[in-house]
Design a protein around this motif. Structure first.
Motif, PDB file in Angstrom:
ATOM      1  N   PHE A  55      18.212 -28.955  13.087  1.00 49.33           N
ATOM      2  CA  PHE A  55      17.984 -29.706  11.847  1.00 49.33           C
ATOM      3  C   PHE A  55      19.309 -30.235  11.289  1.00 49.33           C
ATOM      4  O   PHE A  55      19.394 -31.377  10.824  1.00 49.33           O
ATOM      5  CB  PHE A  55      17.314 -28.805  10.798  1.00 49.33           C
ATOM      6  CG  PHE A  55      15.830 -28.689  10.960  1.00 49.33           C
ATOM      7  CD1 PHE A  55      14.986 -29.717  10.569  1.00 49.33           C
ATOM      8  CD2 PHE A  55      15.268 -27.553  11.515  1.00 49.33           C
ATOM      9  CE1 PHE A  55      13.613 -29.617  10.721  1.00 49.33           C
ATOM     10  CE2 PHE A  55      13.896 -27.438  11.680  1.00 49.33           C
ATOM     11  CZ  PHE A  55      13.063 -28.463  11.287  1.00 49.33           C
ATOM     12  N   SER A  56      20.347 -29.401  11.351  1.00 55.01           N
ATOM     13  CA  SER A  56      21.651 -29.798  10.832  1.00 55.01           C
ATOM     14  C   SER A  56      22.218 -30.970  11.624  1.00 55.01           C
ATOM     15  O   SER A  56      22.797 -31.907  11.055  1.00 55.01           O
ATOM     16  CB  SER A  56      22.604 -28.608  10.895  1.00 55.01           C
ATOM     17  OG  SER A  56      23.882 -28.959  10.425  1.00 55.01           O
ATOM     18  N   MET A 361      26.539 -28.254   4.018  1.00 57.14           N
ATOM     19  CA  MET A 361      25.667 -28.597   2.891  1.00 57.14           C
ATOM     20  C   MET A 361      26.171 -29.838   2.156  1.00 57.14           C
ATOM     21  O   MET A 361      25.374 -30.678   1.713  1.00 57.14           O
ATOM     22  CB  MET A 361      25.567 -27.399   1.935  1.00 57.14           C
ATOM     23  CG  MET A 361      24.824 -26.208   2.535  1.00 57.14           C
ATOM     24  SD  MET A 361      24.893 -24.739   1.488  1.00 57.14           S
ATOM     25  CE  MET A 361      23.953 -25.289   0.053  1.00 57.14           C
ATOM     26  N   ILE A 362      27.487 -29.967   2.034  1.00 61.93           N
ATOM     27  CA  ILE A 362      28.058 -31.153   1.391  1.00 61.93           C
ATOM     28  C   ILE A 362      27.726 -32.408   2.194  1.00 61.93           C
ATOM     29  O   ILE A 362      27.400 -33.464   1.632  1.00 61.93           O
ATOM     30  CB  ILE A 362      29.586 -30.993   1.227  1.00 61.93           C
ATOM     31  CG1 ILE A 362      29.895 -29.859   0.239  1.00 61.93           C
ATOM     32  CG2 ILE A 362      30.223 -32.298   0.747  1.00 61.93           C
ATOM     33  CD1 ILE A 362      31.369 -29.507   0.139  1.00 61.93           C
ATOM     34  N   VAL A 363      27.787 -32.306   3.527  1.00 60.33           N
ATOM     35  CA  VAL A 363      27.443 -33.442   4.389  1.00 60.33           C
ATOM     36  C   VAL A 363      25.979 -33.840   4.195  1.00 60.33           C
ATOM     37  O   VAL A 363      25.657 -35.025   4.024  1.00 60.33           O
ATOM     38  CB  VAL A 363      27.722 -33.106   5.872  1.00 60.33           C
ATOM     39  CG1 VAL A 363      27.124 -34.177   6.788  1.00 60.33           C
ATOM     40  CG2 VAL A 363      29.213 -32.986   6.118  1.00 60.33           C
ATOM     41  N   HIS A 364      25.077 -32.859   4.228  1.00 64.47           N
ATOM     42  CA  HIS A 364      23.647 -33.166   4.081  1.00 64.47           C
ATOM     43  C   HIS A 364      23.344 -33.800   2.718  1.00 64.47           C
ATOM     44  O   HIS A 364      22.542 -34.740   2.624  1.00 64.47           O
ATOM     45  CB  HIS A 364      22.809 -31.896   4.253  1.00 64.47           C
ATOM     46  CG  HIS A 364      22.886 -31.303   5.620  1.00 64.47           C
ATOM     47  ND1 HIS A 364      22.881 -32.056   6.767  1.00 64.47           N
ATOM     48  CD2 HIS A 364      22.979 -30.009   6.037  1.00 64.47           C
ATOM     49  CE1 HIS A 364      22.963 -31.272   7.822  1.00 64.47           C
ATOM     50  NE2 HIS A 364      23.031 -30.024   7.396  1.00 64.47           N
ATOM     51  N   VAL A 382      16.421 -33.842   6.489  1.00 60.84           N
ATOM     52  CA  VAL A 382      17.720 -33.525   5.881  1.00 60.84           C
ATOM     53  C   VAL A 382      17.559 -32.456   4.801  1.00 60.84           C
ATOM     54  O   VAL A 382      18.382 -31.542   4.690  1.00 60.84           O
ATOM     55  CB  VAL A 382      18.376 -34.791   5.292  1.00 60.84           C
ATOM     56  CG1 VAL A 382      19.764 -34.463   4.743  1.00 60.84           C
ATOM     57  CG2 VAL A 382      18.498 -35.883   6.355  1.00 60.84           C
ATOM     58  N   TRP A 383      16.495 -32.554   3.998  1.00 63.40           N
ATOM     59  CA  TRP A 383      16.228 -31.526   2.990  1.00 63.40           C
ATOM     60  C   TRP A 383      16.022 -30.160   3.645  1.00 63.40           C
ATOM     61  O   TRP A 383      16.507 -29.128   3.148  1.00 63.40           O
ATOM     62  CB  TRP A 383      14.983 -31.879   2.169  1.00 63.40           C
ATOM     63  CG  TRP A 383      15.262 -32.665   0.919  1.00 63.40           C
ATOM     64  CD1 TRP A 383      14.862 -33.936   0.632  1.00 63.40           C
ATOM     65  CD2 TRP A 383      15.993 -32.210  -0.228  1.00 63.40           C
ATOM     66  NE1 TRP A 383      15.312 -34.319  -0.613  1.00 63.40           N
ATOM     67  CE2 TRP A 383      16.004 -33.282  -1.169  1.00 63.40           C
ATOM     68  CE3 TRP A 383      16.648 -31.022  -0.545  1.00 63.40           C
ATOM     69  CZ2 TRP A 383      16.635 -33.178  -2.399  1.00 63.40           C
ATOM     70  CZ3 TRP A 383      17.288 -30.923  -1.788  1.00 63.40           C
ATOM     71  CH2 TRP A 383      17.270 -31.992  -2.688  1.00 63.40           C
ATOM     72  N   THR A 384      15.306 -30.138   4.761  1.00 64.88           N
ATOM     73  CA  THR A 384      15.082 -28.882   5.484  1.00 64.88           C
ATOM     74  C   THR A 384      16.397 -28.280   5.941  1.00 64.88           C
ATOM     75  O   THR A 384      16.630 -27.072   5.792  1.00 64.88           O
ATOM     76  CB  THR A 384      14.162 -29.116   6.702  1.00 64.88           C
ATOM     77  OG1 THR A 384      12.915 -29.655   6.257  1.00 64.88           O
ATOM     78  CG2 THR A 384      13.911 -27.810   7.456  1.00 64.88           C
ATOM     79  N   ILE A 387      18.273 -26.844   2.834  1.00 65.90           N
ATOM     80  CA  ILE A 387      17.663 -25.610   2.320  1.00 65.90           C
ATOM     81  C   ILE A 387      17.918 -24.441   3.264  1.00 65.90           C
ATOM     82  O   ILE A 387      18.243 -23.327   2.831  1.00 65.90           O
ATOM     83  CB  ILE A 387      16.154 -25.816   2.092  1.00 65.90           C
ATOM     84  CG1 ILE A 387      15.928 -26.813   0.947  1.00 65.90           C
ATOM     85  CG2 ILE A 387      15.461 -24.492   1.782  1.00 65.90           C
ATOM     86  CD1 ILE A 387      14.492 -27.275   0.800  1.00 65.90           C
ATOM     87  N   LEU A 388      17.785 -24.679   4.568  1.00 65.83           N
ATOM     88  CA  LEU A 388      18.040 -23.614   5.537  1.00 65.83           C
ATOM     89  C   LEU A 388      19.491 -23.145   5.468  1.00 65.83           C
ATOM     90  O   LEU A 388      19.768 -21.939   5.511  1.00 65.83           O
ATOM     91  CB  LEU A 388      17.714 -24.110   6.950  1.00 65.83           C
ATOM     92  CG  LEU A 388      16.231 -24.298   7.285  1.00 65.83           C
ATOM     93  CD1 LEU A 388      16.073 -24.929   8.668  1.00 65.83           C
ATOM     94  CD2 LEU A 388      15.483 -22.973   7.216  1.00 65.83           C
TER      95      LEU A 388
END
Length: 433
Positions: A55-56, A361-364, A382-384, A387-388
């Motif tokens: 996901f990332s 997290m900053i990238v997402h 991207v939200w997933t 959050i993960l």
């Protein structure tokens, strides 16, 4: 100026760089630590880590398609946030986490090498060997892209073949019985928090895919091949991690895996193959860590050079001749040497995982807030990923706060120092201009 050569890395070369970084410290240094947190079902945690990483990686693939760059993540952050403190700080978090990973790999090299001589892992020879490996990686990187991609591709193939032989041999001795490791004596009980925290370490073992994004503009047909190289590297690494984890699980009780967590693969080879198996495993570890260090130093030095070119980080020549890339190679290797001497494997891995997850997290968030339509990214994916990352980071920090609070303190100090330092550097530079 920095020296970037378009079309100097092939698709196979890029996959070699990615797997070269991933299949090194990821399995040799972290497997025992993952088992300590996750208990007897620790091989399954690598699947969870692969899913989170998948996901990332989506955000990075989308941005690489739109903005292929030798600066990789640094360039992505500039596109999302502009040339401000957040961009510079997040990019430095990534760079520092990569340097931390280099020190992790370096100490792993020392730890496994000494198994041949039955020398205790607390010996001063562990960091000494690590420093020697880092120096060798610096010398190899001076030779340029063509040599590096050829070397890492060949070595990556050799170590993957070697690890598969080790894993299949271990499973064969166990009758190809894929069963969880027996508890043994004095094994800790796993909790939901510790299982999630274990995922953080497996994510660290997959983060080498970012090496590929940091060489984006140097890869042949980057808009097509960067994504392919990332996906291939993650899948290859996941497969190798799984069969190795099951082989170790089938040959050692959990208590022994945890006891020998910094060299668990070598320990698992003893009951299966005897001393010859230990030597074989150590040989693979040496090959894997050498290629991992070379590939990682290659990537982070180019990222730092790009950030220097964009005037986002301070740079001083210290009288050194040559281009900025050569200077950032020196800085990268020297810092990794210091960390390899000061910290042990467990703490190095923990700090690296925290810094990487914060940066991720900053990238997402940048993709969601500023680039989603531009790079044609699906918000749900991207939200997933975001959050993960948050769940894994919080669980990991909670576990470390209750077992080794110094790790949390050091990580926070690193983050605060980077953000404050970048704020004043950029403010000073703006005033000068």
């Amino acid at each position: 100026m920095s020296d970037y050569k378009e079309n100097s890395l092939s698709l196979i070369g890029a996959i070699g760089l990615g797997t070269g970084v991933m299949i090194s410290a990821g399995i040799f240094a972290l497997l025992g630590q993952v088992a300590e947190l996750a208990g007897m079902w620790f091989p399954l945690i690598f699947i969870a880590g692969g899913i989170v990483t998948g996901f990332s990686a989506y955000s990075y693939v989308k941005m690489s398609n739109e903005y292929p760059s030798a600066g990789g993540i640094g360039m992505f952050l500039v596109k999302a946030y502009g040339k401000g403190t957040l961009t510079a700080s997040a990019a430095m978090l990534m760079a520092v986490s990569m340097v931390i990973n280099q020190s992790l790999v370096a100490r792993t090299f020392g730890t496994y090498t000494l198994q041949i001589f039955n020398v205790d892992q607390s010996s001063y020879l562990v960091p000494l060997l690590g420093v020697g490996l880092l120096l060798s990686a610096f010398l190899v990187n001076i030779l340029g892209n063509s040599f590096i991609q050829t070397f890492t591709s060949i070595v990556s193939l050799l170590k993957i073949i070697g690890l598969v032989i080790f894993a299949m041999g271990g499973l064969w001795v166990a009758g190809f019985s894929i069963t969880p490791a027996e508890g043994g004596t004095s094994t800790p009980d796993s909790t939901i928090a510790s299982l999630i925290a274990a995922v953080a370490l497996t994510i660290l073992s997959f983060k080498g895919f970012t090496t590929i994004t940091n060489s984006g503009s140097e890869i042949v047909k980057p808009k097509k091949n960067v994504g392919r190289a990332i996906i291939a590297s993650i899948l290859i690494s996941l497969l190798v991690y799984l069969i190795i984890a099951w082989a170790v699980s089938s040959n050692l009780p959990l208590s022994d895996i945890i006891k020998a967590k910094d060299y668990s693969l070598a320990e698992a080879a003893r009951p299966a193959f005897g001393e010859y198996g230990v030597w074989f495993t150590v040989a693979i570890a040496i090959i894997a860590t050498i290629s991992g260090i070379i590939a990682s130093v290659f990537a982070v030095s180019r990222m730092l050079a790009m950030l220097t070119d964009m005037k986002l980080i301070p740079h001083k020549h210290f009288g050194m001749p040559g281009r900025i890339q050569k200077h950032t190679l020196v800085y990268t290797v020297v810092l990794a040497m210091v960390l390899a001497v000061v910290f042990d494997l467990s703490r190095i891995a923990s700090v690296g995982a925290i810094l990487y997850l914060v940066m991720d997290m900053i990238v997402h968030w940048g993709v969601l807030k500023h680039l989603r339509e531009k790079v044609n990214a699906k918000a749900g994916i991207v939200w997933t990923a975001l959050i993960l990352d948050a769940i894994v980071l919080l669980a990991f920090m909670w576990m470390k706060a209750t077992t080794d609070w110094l790790i949390v303190v050091v990580s926070i100090i690193f983050i605060v120092f980077i953000f404050v330092g970048e704020h004043f550097f950029l403010k000073y530079r703006q005033e000068e201009e």
